[in-house]
Motif scaffolding. Structure first.
Motif, PDB file in Angstrom:
ATOM      1  N   SER A  17      12.865 -11.136  16.242  1.00 39.83           N
ATOM      2  CA  SER A  17      13.116 -12.143  14.846  1.00 39.83           C
ATOM      3  C   SER A  17      14.719 -12.648  14.977  1.00 39.83           C
ATOM      4  O   SER A  17      15.200 -13.456  14.837  1.00 39.83           O
ATOM      5  N   ALA A  18      15.530 -11.192  15.122  1.00 38.58           N
ATOM      6  CA  ALA A  18      17.104 -11.493  14.973  1.00 38.58           C
ATOM      7  C   ALA A  18      17.443 -12.096  15.980  1.00 38.58           C
ATOM      8  O   ALA A  18      18.648 -12.905  16.047  1.00 38.58           O
ATOM      9  N   GLU A  19      16.868 -12.180  17.209  1.00 42.56           N
ATOM     10  CA  GLU A  19      17.365 -12.825  18.511  1.00 42.56           C
ATOM     11  C   GLU A  19      17.170 -14.371  18.201  1.00 42.56           C
ATOM     12  O   GLU A  19      18.178 -15.084  18.757  1.00 42.56           O
ATOM     13  N   ASP A  20      16.334 -14.850  17.440  1.00 43.43           N
ATOM     14  CA  ASP A  20      16.175 -16.076  16.917  1.00 43.43           C
ATOM     15  C   ASP A  20      17.141 -16.694  15.707  1.00 43.43           C
ATOM     16  O   ASP A  20      17.382 -17.913  15.751  1.00 43.43           O
ATOM     17  N   VAL A 107      22.115  -9.539  12.706  1.00 41.34           N
ATOM     18  CA  VAL A 107      21.809 -10.150  14.033  1.00 41.34           C
ATOM     19  C   VAL A 107      21.807  -9.196  15.069  1.00 41.34           C
ATOM     20  O   VAL A 107      22.026  -8.071  15.224  1.00 41.34           O
ATOM     21  N   THR A 108      21.415  -9.703  16.382  1.00 45.18           N
ATOM     22  CA  THR A 108      21.518  -9.081  17.665  1.00 45.18           C
ATOM     23  C   THR A 108      22.864  -9.209  18.166  1.00 45.18           C
ATOM     24  O   THR A 108      23.651 -10.003  17.953  1.00 45.18           O
ATOM     25  N   PRO A 109      23.236  -8.108  19.034  1.00 43.09           N
ATOM     26  CA  PRO A 109      24.815  -8.234  19.624  1.00 43.09           C
ATOM     27  C   PRO A 109      24.826  -9.505  20.389  1.00 43.09           C
ATOM     28  O   PRO A 109      26.013 -10.237  20.565  1.00 43.09           O
ATOM     29  N   GLY A 110      23.551  -9.847  20.915  1.00 40.07           N
ATOM     30  CA  GLY A 110      23.689 -10.863  22.019  1.00 40.07           C
ATOM     31  C   GLY A 110      24.134 -12.371  21.214  1.00 40.07           C
ATOM     32  O   GLY A 110      24.783 -13.305  21.554  1.00 40.07           O
ATOM     33  N   ARG A 111      23.599 -12.404  19.954  1.00 40.22           N
ATOM     34  CA  ARG A 111      23.819 -13.755  19.264  1.00 40.22           C
ATOM     35  C   ARG A 111      25.505 -13.715  18.744  1.00 40.22           C
ATOM     36  O   ARG A 111      25.875 -14.913  18.339  1.00 40.22           O
ATOM     37  N   LEU A 112      26.091 -12.627  18.884  1.00 41.74           N
ATOM     38  CA  LEU A 112      27.495 -12.560  18.652  1.00 41.74           C
ATOM     39  C   LEU A 112      28.329 -12.628  19.838  1.00 41.74           C
ATOM     40  O   LEU A 112      29.599 -12.592  19.742  1.00 41.74           O
ATOM     41  N   GLY A 113      27.746 -12.646  20.862  1.00 40.92           N
ATOM     42  CA  GLY A 113      28.388 -12.771  22.392  1.00 40.92           C
ATOM     43  C   GLY A 113      28.916 -11.458  22.780  1.00 40.92           C
ATOM     44  O   GLY A 113      29.615 -11.314  23.851  1.00 40.92           O
ATOM     45  N   TYR A 114      28.314 -10.244  22.311  1.00 39.57           N
ATOM     46  CA  TYR A 114      28.514  -8.860  22.711  1.00 39.57           C
ATOM     47  C   TYR A 114      27.764  -8.634  23.942  1.00 39.57           C
ATOM     48  O   TYR A 114      26.593  -9.064  23.890  1.00 39.57           O
ATOM     49  N   ALA A 115      28.090  -7.796  24.873  1.00 39.12           N
ATOM     50  CA  ALA A 115      27.478  -7.629  26.209  1.00 39.12           C
ATOM     51  C   ALA A 115      26.193  -6.720  25.856  1.00 39.12           C
ATOM     52  O   ALA A 115      26.205  -6.267  24.792  1.00 39.12           O
TER      53      ALA A 115
END
Length: 115
Positions: A17-20, A107-115
């Protein structure tokens, strides 16, 4: 990222859900209370403990990032234990379950641009 949380289907669902988009503490509370129906009605401390344990695990695994969301997401940059202590303290001060926009957002790390 959701595959990292496979050990706990509830955690994996929250990560998905947080990936969305950002999810609030209020949503995690509602999901835990609904999914973990074995928690007896009125057993607020048990529900709260389950929510905090789930959040601690998500932060420890680094599948979710905690922060606030007002004019954009602002990560807290604290340890999982410190984040959980802050959430627990602010939830106690609130005196009820949080509603959208209160206490914390994830949020997911990916939504913040983290690797």
């Amino acid at each position: 990222m959701a595959e990292e949380a496979e050990g706990d289907p509830l955690l994996a669902s929250l990560v998905a859900s947080a990936e969305d988009g950002a999810i609030g503490l209020w949503l995690i509370v509602a999901v835990v209370k609904n999914v973990r129906a074995q928690i007896a009605e009125g057993a607020e401390q048990e529900a709260r403990d389950a929510v905090l344990a789930l959040i601690r695990e998500a932060l420890r695994q680094r599948v979710l990032v905690v922060g606030t969301h007002e004019d954009g997401f602002d990560a807290w940059h604290v340890s999982p234990d410190d984040a959980v202590k802050r959430i627990d303290r602010e939830w106690s001060e609130l005196g009820r379950d949080p509603i959208p926009g209160e206490i914390a957002t994830f949020v997911t790390p990916g939504r913040l641009g983290y690797a």
